[in-house]
Scaffold this active site. Structure first.
Site, PDB file in Angstrom:
ATOM      1  N   ASN A   9       0.877  -1.178   0.000  1.00 60.14           N
ATOM      2  CA  ASN A   9       0.000   0.000   0.000  1.00 60.14           C
ATOM      3  C   ASN A   9       0.909   1.221   0.000  1.00 60.14           C
ATOM      4  OD1 ASN A   9      -1.746   2.086   0.473  1.00 60.14           O
ATOM      5  ND2 ASN A   9      -2.367   1.428   2.535  1.00 60.14           N
ATOM      6  N   LYS A  11       0.126   4.203  -0.191  1.00 60.00           N
ATOM      7  CA  LYS A  11      -0.493   5.402   0.415  1.00 60.00           C
ATOM      8  C   LYS A  11      -0.269   6.596  -0.521  1.00 60.00           C
ATOM      9  CE  LYS A  11      -0.127   3.207   4.854  1.00 60.00           C
ATOM     10  NZ  LYS A  11      -0.066   3.322   6.323  1.00 60.00           N
ATOM     11  N   HIS A  94      -9.467   1.355   5.043  1.00 58.40           N
ATOM     12  CA  HIS A  94      -8.182   1.550   5.726  1.00 58.40           C
ATOM     13  C   HIS A  94      -8.392   2.492   6.916  1.00 58.40           C
ATOM     14  CE1 HIS A  94      -4.061   2.646   6.571  1.00 58.40           C
ATOM     15  NE2 HIS A  94      -3.704   1.555   5.935  1.00 58.40           N
ATOM     16  N   GLU A  96      -6.776   4.880   7.938  1.00 53.58           N
ATOM     17  CA  GLU A  96      -6.559   6.300   7.623  1.00 53.58           C
ATOM     18  C   GLU A  96      -7.805   6.912   6.994  1.00 53.58           C
ATOM     19  OE1 GLU A  96      -2.868   5.639   5.532  1.00 53.58           O
ATOM     20  OE2 GLU A  96      -1.959   5.062   7.452  1.00 53.58           O
ATOM     21  N   GLU A 165      -5.138  -4.635  10.731  1.00 54.64           N
ATOM     22  CA  GLU A 165      -4.127  -3.593  10.883  1.00 54.64           C
ATOM     23  C   GLU A 165      -4.370  -2.842  12.187  1.00 54.64           C
ATOM     24  OE1 GLU A 165      -2.275  -2.583   6.803  1.00 54.64           O
ATOM     25  OE2 GLU A 165      -3.793  -1.098   7.265  1.00 54.64           O
ATOM     26  N   GLY A 171       2.807   2.474  10.696  1.00 59.72           N
ATOM     27  CA  GLY A 171       3.772   3.555  10.498  1.00 59.72           C
ATOM     28  C   GLY A 171       4.525   3.949  11.759  1.00 59.72           C
ATOM     29  N   SER A 209       3.656  -1.980  10.291  1.00 63.40           N
ATOM     30  CA  SER A 209       5.109  -2.061  10.487  1.00 63.40           C
ATOM     31  C   SER A 209       5.664  -3.447  10.174  1.00 63.40           C
ATOM     32  CB  SER A 209       5.508  -1.615  11.903  1.00 63.40           C
ATOM     33  OG  SER A 209       5.120  -0.271  12.127  1.00 63.40           O
TER      34      SER A 209
HETATM   35  P1  13P Z   1       3.190   0.473   7.565  1.00 65.48           P
HETATM   36  O1  13P Z   1       3.668  -0.826   6.984  1.00 65.48           O
HETATM   37  O2  13P Z   1       3.906   1.676   7.035  1.00 65.48           O
HETATM   38  O3  13P Z   1       3.118   0.430   9.057  1.00 65.48           O
HETATM   39  O4  13P Z   1       1.663   0.648   7.049  1.00 65.48           O
HETATM   40  C1  13P Z   1       0.788  -0.393   7.204  1.00 65.48           C
HETATM   41  C2  13P Z   1      -0.455  -0.054   6.462  1.00 65.48           C
HETATM   42  O5  13P Z   1      -1.215   0.816   6.863  1.00 65.48           O
HETATM   43  C3  13P Z   1      -0.717  -0.772   5.208  1.00 65.48           C
HETATM   44  O6  13P Z   1      -2.002  -0.515   4.747  1.00 65.48           O
END
Ligand code: 13P
Length: 247
Positions: A9, A11, A94, A96, A165, A171, A209
């Site tokens: 992803n 982002k 997601h 976010e 997640e 992150g 992560s």
């Molecule tokens: P990270 O791997 O950067 O922690 O992000 C995970 C994520 O949100 C994947 O959708």
């Protein structure tokens, strides 16, 4: 369970030049992966991914999809448009988007159903915040989030991908331990098993992560069927190591 699935992803990262370099480096090193592999890019770059990845072992997808079929929904992208550009996957719900765009469980379920209606596989994200974990609400939260999707898509639930997640692990460099992740994956598997006799068919990915160093132990857990990778999917060598760990 079939092969594991490793999905990147990106982002809101990338540019035409950076994407091309990243994808070419991935294609140069990927060989014939024994895992399924996908990259989920910002919508403007889906055409670029289609031209770079067509005929390769890497599939591609979007990071969101509209719940609506078409019409006066400024800024949204329909599943028909995703199909036009060869997308196999669409991430929905997601954290976010739940957090910054107010997406509810019901909207996420509607998006998952809309994706399925066009043959695009929704990667449905669920996960608790740190406050919810500390209040011992993890199980209730992820079950509520998945229940909305099961309720809406019915027997098509076998066609989705689930991604657990934990919000506190995204992150942050704070990965869930393999035991913590497995415990939640087992809860999700049991919930799927109550909805379908085919629950083993559903990939349940871990995200948060996940990186080249911790992927193998996470992926060794019985109910972790792959990963949804943020930061590490922006580095070809790291992403390829995760793909290799999924063999
Ligand atoms: P990270 O791997 O950067 O922690 O992000 C995970 C994520 O949100 C994947 O959708």
């Amino acid at each position: 369970m079939s092969n594991k699935l490793i999905a990147g992803n990106w982002k809101m990262n990338g540019s035409l030049a950076a994407n091309e370099a990243l994808v070419k480096a991935m294609l140069a090193g990927i060989g014939q992966p024994s895992a399924e592999v996908a990259l989920c890019a910002p919508s403007p770059y889906l055409a670029q991914l289609q031209s770079l990845l067509q005929g390769s072992p890497i599939a591609w997808g979007s990071q969101d999809v509209s719940a609506h079929e078409q019409g006066a929904y400024t800024g949204e992208v329909s599943v028909g448009m995703l199909k036009d550009f060869g997308c196999r996957y669409a991430i929905v719900g997601h954290s976010e988007r739940r957090q910054y765009h107010g997406e509810t469980d019901e909207l996420v379920a509607a998006k998952a159903q809309r994706a399925l209606s066009a043959g695009v596989t929704p990667i449905v994200c669920v996960g608790e915040t740190l406050a919810e974990r500390e209040a011992n609400e993890t199980e209730a939260v992820v079950k509520r989030q998945l229940a909305a999707v099961i309720h809406t898509v019915g027997h098509c639930i076998t066609e989705i991908v689930v991604a657990y997640e934990p919000v506190w692990a995204i992150g942050t460099g704070k990965t869930a331990t393999p035991e913590q992740a497995q415990a939640v994956h087992a809860v999700l598997r049991a919930q799927l098993a109550a909805a379908t006799t085919n629950s083993k068919r559903v990939h349940i990915l871990y995200g948060g992560s996940m990186n080249a160093a911790n992927a193998a132990t996470l992926l060794a857990q019985p109910d972790i069927d792959g990963g949804l990778i943020g930061g590490a999917s922006l580095k070809a060598a790291d992403f390829l190591q995760i793909v290799a760990a999924a063999a």
